[in-house]
Write a protein that holds these residues in place. Structure first.
Motif, short mmCIF file in Angstrom:
data_model
loop_
_atom_site.label_atom_id
_atom_site.label_comp_id
_atom_site.label_asym_id
_atom_site.label_seq_id
_atom_site.Cartn_x
_atom_site.Cartn_y
_atom_site.Cartn_z
N LEU A 494 0.86 -1.18 0.00
CA LEU A 494 0.00 0.00 0.00
C LEU A 494 0.90 1.24 0.00
CD1 LEU A 494 -2.74 -1.13 2.55
CD2 LEU A 494 -2.92 -1.00 0.04
N PRO A 495 0.37 2.41 -0.35
CA PRO A 495 1.22 3.61 -0.44
C PRO A 495 2.05 3.86 0.81
CG PRO A 495 -0.91 4.06 -1.42
CD PRO A 495 -1.01 2.70 -0.81
N GLN A 496 1.43 3.69 1.99
CA GLN A 496 2.18 3.97 3.22
C GLN A 496 3.34 2.98 3.41
OE1 GLN A 496 -1.08 3.45 2.94
NE2 GLN A 496 -1.92 2.12 4.56
N ASP A 497 3.21 1.76 2.90
CA ASP A 497 4.30 0.78 2.99
C ASP A 497 5.49 1.21 2.13
OD1 ASP A 497 2.57 -0.87 4.53
OD2 ASP A 497 1.75 -1.75 2.69
N ARG A 503 11.44 6.28 3.50
CA ARG A 503 11.77 7.16 4.63
C ARG A 503 12.72 6.46 5.60
NH1 ARG A 503 6.23 8.71 4.34
NH2 ARG A 503 5.72 7.24 6.01
N ALA A 504 12.50 5.19 5.85
CA ALA A 504 13.38 4.45 6.75
C ALA A 504 14.79 4.38 6.19
CB ALA A 504 12.83 3.04 6.99
N PHE A 505 14.93 4.41 4.87
CA PHE A 505 16.25 4.42 4.24
C PHE A 505 16.96 5.75 4.49
CE2 PHE A 505 19.01 5.15 0.53
CZ PHE A 505 19.77 3.99 0.53
N MET A 509 11.01 12.14 2.48
CA MET A 509 9.64 11.92 2.04
C MET A 509 9.62 10.73 1.09
SD MET A 509 7.10 14.75 0.25
CE MET A 509 7.37 15.92 1.57
N GLY A 510 8.54 9.98 1.13
CA GLY A 510 8.41 8.84 0.23
C GLY A 510 8.00 9.27 -1.17
N PRO A 511 8.18 8.41 -2.19
CA PRO A 511 7.90 8.80 -3.57
C PRO A 511 6.43 9.07 -3.85
CG PRO A 511 8.41 6.46 -3.42
CD PRO A 511 8.73 7.05 -2.09
N LEU A 512 5.53 8.36 -3.20
CA LEU A 512 4.11 8.54 -3.49
C LEU A 512 3.58 9.80 -2.81
CD1 LEU A 512 3.00 4.81 -3.25
CD2 LEU A 512 3.79 6.11 -5.24
N GLN A 513 4.05 10.08 -1.61
CA GLN A 513 3.69 11.35 -0.97
C GLN A 513 4.25 12.52 -1.77
OE1 GLN A 513 5.11 11.77 3.06
NE2 GLN A 513 4.26 13.82 3.30
N VAL A 565 -3.09 10.99 4.82
CA VAL A 565 -3.87 10.04 5.64
C VAL A 565 -4.19 8.84 4.75
CG1 VAL A 565 -5.98 9.68 6.94
CG2 VAL A 565 -4.88 11.94 6.96
N PRO A 566 -3.83 7.62 5.16
CA PRO A 566 -4.18 6.44 4.35
C PRO A 566 -5.68 6.42 4.05
CG PRO A 566 -2.64 5.82 6.08
CD PRO A 566 -3.04 7.26 6.35
N ASP A 567 -6.01 6.09 2.81
CA ASP A 567 -7.38 6.22 2.33
C ASP A 567 -7.92 4.86 1.86
OD1 ASP A 567 -9.79 6.98 1.25
OD2 ASP A 567 -8.97 8.61 0.04
#
Length: 689
Positions: A494-497, A503-505, A509-513, A565-567
């Motif tokens: 999912l996008p948040q994953d 981000r943990a790397f 910011m993540g690519p989808l955000q 916000v996850p949707d």
């Protein structure tokens, strides 16, 4: 051979003069020269006080970069500082320009400090993954207090002479000639019977443990994964809790450990890579006294702000008053935000606004030395703009395009003098982001290229040379990461994953955000132009979910909020597409997600280097650090690849390619070749230097 350190005695003051161009770096000869000079002057009965000052434009601006990564010859910086501090006669350091790193440690070891009003000083070792290694944090805590030491050592940013004076670091500000003022100051100390003032003997203005940890938490809030900021905090903590010599001895041990570690190695790589990227083999830059920007949108306005911040007048041009007013409103809001945050004063904002003139006809670009086109990404529109600009502008004016992906050779083909044309690809927001890809066409002449580089540096950008291809260096690589993000969503994430893995790397910011922030219509339009399909991304965009601007994209956004916000609706779209593609969704380990996205970047970077799109592997690293938020402490994609090991990356890419049937994940020929030889990108670059 001329010695970099000389001495003379004038009216009872022993002058130690350092002259080691260009920045009086602390080479072995300088360290040894200072130590010897202090010893000699201390024993001279005619000397009442000692004054350390530097020739040229600056005090000691730091370590000698030629000694980075090499064993240091005695005396060490710590030994030199101890000799200065242990002198039985008052020692004054006279600061001008910048006193940074080891240079500031020398100044802190002196008993007194005088500085010009425009001097700046600090301990930026944290930015190289290190701590001050010669007792700098310990001495600073004793001079200015523990809290101020934390601010300076963990932040790594220089402070002004006025701020240093306010907290007791600087004893006096020189209003006129520094040597005259510093000599008079030293004489006054001697005449007043002022004794030597060893820093180690001073009591620390400590703060309560809870308050200390609160300050540390604030200063390290954005440093997750980094070792040096926490180590800097520990250094100041030791200053408060351990005897001076024991604390400094531990500092030296930690410095050595960090210096040998991968993070400091990566950060030192970035230090050199940025400087290497800015070098050009030929060409003479033309002077740029006035610029013009065609297009007053978000990007054009940001570029104009960059010129104004550098004190360069710029004309912002668009088709009508309404477009200009929208652009200027955006600029005014940006300045108001900066004033509110305290990053600039209200007076500075007004000064910058005054440097931005506006016009609704392109003829206003006629007197500019450099004109940057920043209109909508449409080849026909851009060609029309450049045809008109060539007729308007002086023959010696540089014409530049800010295109992020269009064919710059095709753009320059409409010009009678294509040698004056170059790509200057800024990154959004252009007034904040430091990267500027300088894209040369087959016809760009060396002077045009040199002018683009010099101008980028003048407006505080980091220039990197790129050859022409779809997406140049950065966006060509990001397309491969985006493809993997899409595939991960199809397969079970999912996008948040996906975003959390990046981000943990270490990315902010993540690519989808990031895509939601930029607007999903942007990527959708690029894919349409390229004939590329991303089923999930396309479905989300076609549903009118374009990111933050519409309140929904990969995530949902509450009114007035930029917090993703996850949707559940996004989840429904993703699962529906997976089913339509006949993909059985699975739980994907975070390590796999990270490797697939990061190794895809590395793989494409190898192709870009092999094709000559980037001049050298380290240029790819600079692009990704300054344009895309790649964690500096990992060194950039190709430096990180060297650290991980190219054989492992090739092995994993082979696995991913076989499992997914995605041929783009097959290791690039250069990557496989280097892995088979046991070589690295760094060695490959060195062999071709």
């Amino acid at each position: 051979m001329t010695t970099p350190v000389t001495t003379e005695i004038v009216d009872g003051i022993g002058l130690i003069r350092i002259d080691n161009p260009p920045v009086n770096a602390l080479s072995n000869a300088v360290r040894g020269g200072i130590a010897d000079a202090v010893r000699v002057l201390e024993q001279d009965p005619d000397v009442q006080a000692v004054l350390i000052l530097c020739a040229g434009k600056t005090f000691i601006a730091g370590a000698d970069i030629r000694e980075f990564g090499k064993p240091r010859q005695p005396p060490s910086l710590a030994e030199t500082c101890d000799i200065i501090e242990g002198c039985t006669k008052p020692v004054v350091a006279a600061l001008h320009g910048t006193a940074l790193g080891g240079g500031f440690e020398i100044a802190l070891a002196a008993h007194y400090r005088i500085a010009t009003s425009d001097a700046r000083m600090g301990l930026p070792e944290v930015k190289l993954g290190l701590i001050p290694g010669a007792g700098g944090a310990n001495r600073l805590a004793r001079i200015a207090g523990a809290e101020q030491a934390l601010e300076i050592v963990i932040g790594g940013n220089p402070i002004s002479a006025a701020d240093a004076h306010a907290v007791g670091i600087v004893d006096e500000i020189a209003e006129n000639d520094l040597r005259v003022a510093a000599t008079a100051f030293a004489k006054s100390l001697a005449a007043g019977g002022k004794a030597a003032r060893p820093t180690r003997a001073r009591a620390i203005e400590a703060i309560a443990p809870d308050a200390f940890e609160t300050v540390v938490a604030r200063l390290t809030r954005k440093t997750a994964g980094q070792e040096a900021p926490a180590a800097c905090a520990d250094s100041v903590r030791r200053a408060m809790t351990l005897p001076f010599d024991e604390a400094v001895a531990r500092d030296r041990e930690v410095f050595a450990q960090l210096s040998a570690g991968s993070q400091s190695r990566a950060l030192r790589h970035v230090f050199f890579a940025e400087r290497e990227a800015a070098k050009l083999a030929s060409g003479s830059a033309r002077p740029v006294a006035r610029a013009a920007v065609v297009g007053a949108g978000t990007m054009g306005g940001g570029i104009a702000m960059s010129f104004a911040a550098a004190g360069l007048p710029v004309t912002l041009i668009d088709i009508d008053d309404a477009a200009i007013e929208r652009g200027m409103d955006r600029i005014r809001r940006n300045y108001a935000t900066s004033v509110e945050r305290g990053s600039i004063s209200a007076a500075e904002a007004e000064q910058r606004l005054a440097l931005i003139q506006t016009a609704t006809t392109r003829s206003a670009a006629g007197e500019a030395d450099l004109v940057i086109e920043a209109v909508f990404e449409n080849m026909d529109l851009k060609r029309e703009v450049f045809r008109e600009l060539e007729a308007i502008c002086r023959v010696d004016a540089v014409l530049a395009t800010n295109t992020s992906a269009l064919d710059v050779d095709a753009l320059s083909a409409v010009l009678d003098r294509p040698g004056r044309f170059v790509g200057m690809h800024f990154f959004s927001p252009a007034n904040v982001m430091k990267l500027c890809e300088i894209v040369r066409t087959d016809a760009t002449d060396p002077d045009t290229l040199a002018t683009a580089f010099a101008t980028a540096k003048r407006i505080a950008k980091v220039p990197v040379l790129a050859r022409n291809c779809d997406g140049f260096i950065g966006n060509r690589m990001v397309a491969k990461r985006s493809a993997q993000a899409e595939r991960l969503l199809q397969e079970g994430a999912l996008p948040q994953d996906v975003d959390e893995a990046i981000r943990a790397f270490g990315f902010p910011m993540g690519p989808l955000q990031t895509n939601d922030m930029s607007g999903l219509d942007v990527g959708y339009a690029i894919r349409k132009r390229r004939g590329t399909k991303f089923p999930i991304a396309d479905a989300i965009a076609e549903a009118g979910r374009l990111g933050q601007k519409t309140g929904a994209g990969y995530y949902r956004y509450e009114a007035g909020s930029r917090t993703p916000v996850p949707d559940p609706e996004t989840t429904r779209v993703i699962e529906s597409v997976s089913a339509s593609l006949g993909i059985e969704r699975r739980e994907i380990p975070r390590e796999e997600m990270t490797e697939r996205m990061i190794f895809a970047l590395i793989n494409e970077g190898a192709k870009i280097v092999a094709e000559g799109i980037a001049a050298r592997p380290s240029d790819v690293d600079v692009v990704w650090i300054y344009g895309y938020g790649f964690p500096r402490w990992r060194g950039g994609p190709l430096a990180y690849a060297d650290e991980v090991g190219l054989p492992y990356i090739v092995e994993r890419l082979d696995v991913f390619a076989a499992r997914s049937g995605d041929e783009t994940l097959a290791p690039a020929p250069l990557l496989r070749e280097l892995a088979q030889k046991g070589a690295t990108f760094a060695q490959w670059q060195k062999d071709r230097a």
